[in-house]
Design a protein around this motif. Structure first.
Motif, short mmCIF file in Angstrom:
data_model
loop_
_atom_site.label_atom_id
_atom_site.label_comp_id
_atom_site.label_asym_id
_atom_site.label_seq_id
_atom_site.Cartn_x
_atom_site.Cartn_y
_atom_site.Cartn_z
N VAL A 100 -62.41 23.05 29.29
CA VAL A 100 -60.95 23.13 29.36
C VAL A 100 -60.31 21.75 29.36
N ASP A 244 -53.01 23.68 26.05
CA ASP A 244 -54.45 23.53 26.21
C ASP A 244 -55.05 24.74 26.92
N HIS A 248 -57.90 27.50 25.46
CA HIS A 248 -59.21 27.68 26.07
C HIS A 248 -59.31 29.00 26.83
#
Length: 342
Positions: A100, A244, A248
């Motif tokens: 991540v 982000d 993920h």
């Protein structure tokens, strides 16, 4: 940082996530202030003559509680701070091994211009993503958690608040399973609920009970405000990481709601915290407490403006400041406003 290269002190300090630490210390200060207020209500019948047996017992309890007050405050602060650091290292470990934090091996200061920040929000480095061995980060989390456990046990032994053992165990489990384990609740959108419960209710009321042997409505109101402030800090952080996290599969509340509705939720929480804190300080120290709240209202407004501009570095700083400001406000109002009967 290349894999295998020893991490320097600055990187490890960044790994503690300093902007999150006010959320751990502030609840202890608020809980201590509420406990101090309650303890000093025990001598309100000192002028009654002949002195009732209840007043004699209260005066004895007052001396006992005051005698252990500051050692327990210090121990509670160590618990809160070390537990927060342990959680931050554990999150770094869990997010790092899941990928991540990929790309977060560059210092946030490298995104220098304001234009760059708006299109690429600056994000602090992470330890595992920077090449620090994951097992070393996990060990650091374990050491911080162990220090928190020792300090917590000492506080419980001194205060005889044995049921706080259960709170401590639940806090450790909540810290690990936020991003750790097979089904982390932070990845399912329940992170805000977690910080509200543990950095608000548990931290404030646990501190108050350890110090005063009871909890009251003042403590509950302070706990809710601290929980909302902790939520604000996490909500700003999750808005910064929205893209982000979505990429993920980390389904935070910001990802689930989308940026626009997440900003609305942030505004609602901020307004709720301001209104409740206004009521609280008005009760403690009228009208000066209210004046102090109004004097600091520019900070949360600036936080919202910074979020709108995607300037999350400033927004996180303001969210952390707001957390500390509320704690300082309660301490000042309790000290200056006298004892509030409970």
């Amino acid at each position: 940082m290349a894999a295998g290269r020893p991490a320097d002190i600055r990187l490890w300090l960044a790994g503690t996530r300093p902007r999150t630490l006010p959320a751990s210390i502030a609840p202890v200060a608020v809980g201590a202030a509420c406990a101090w207020n309650h303890i000093h209500t025990l001598d309100l019948c000192i002028l009654i003559y002949p002195e009732p047996d209840e007043c004699v017992a209260n005066r004895a309890l007052l001396h006992t509680l005051l005698g252990r007050f500051w050692p327990v405050v210090i121990l509670c602060a160590v618990v809160a701070l070390c537990l927060q650091v342990a959680v931050n290292f554990a999150n770094d470990y869990s997010d790092g091994i899941r990928g991540v934090d990929d790309g977060r091996d560059v210092d946030e200061t490298s995104v220098s211009s304001q234009t760059e920040r708006r299109h690429q929000p600056a994000k602090p480095q992470r330890l595992v993503a920077s090449g620090v061995p994951a097992k070393r980060v996990l060990l650091a989390a374990g050491i911080a958690a162990a220090i928190a456990c020792v300090a917590g046990l000492a506080a419980i032994v001194i205060s005889h608040a044995w049921w706080l053992l259960a709170v401590g165990v639940l806090s450790l489990l909540a810290g690990w399973f936020y991003t750790g384990g097979r089904h982390p609740y932070g990845y399912a959108g329940f992170g805000e609920l977690g910080v509200f419960l543990f950095f608000g209710l548990a931290a404030v009321l646990g501190t108050e009970y350890a110090l005063a042997g009871t909890i009251d409505l003042l403590g509950v109101a302070g706990a809710v405000c601290c929980g909302l402030n902790a939520m604000l800090l996490l909500m700003v952080n999750n808005l910064r990481d929205l893209d982000d996290d979505a990429r993920h599969g980390k389904r935070t509340m910001a990802v689930r709601l989308g940026e626009r509705r997440a900003r609305i939720a942030l505004t609602v929480c901020m307004v709720a915290e301001l209104l409740l804190s206004l009521a609280l300080v008005a009760l403690l120290w009228w009208p000066w407490g209210v004046i102090l709240v109004i004097s600091g209202i520019a900070v949360p407004l600036r936080m919202l403006r910074s979020v709108e501009r995607h300037d999350y570095r400033w927004a996180l700083g303001d969210a952390g400041y707001q957390t500390l400001f509320f704690a300082a406000l309660v301490v000042v109002c309790v000290a200056a406003g006298g004892t509030l009967p409970v």
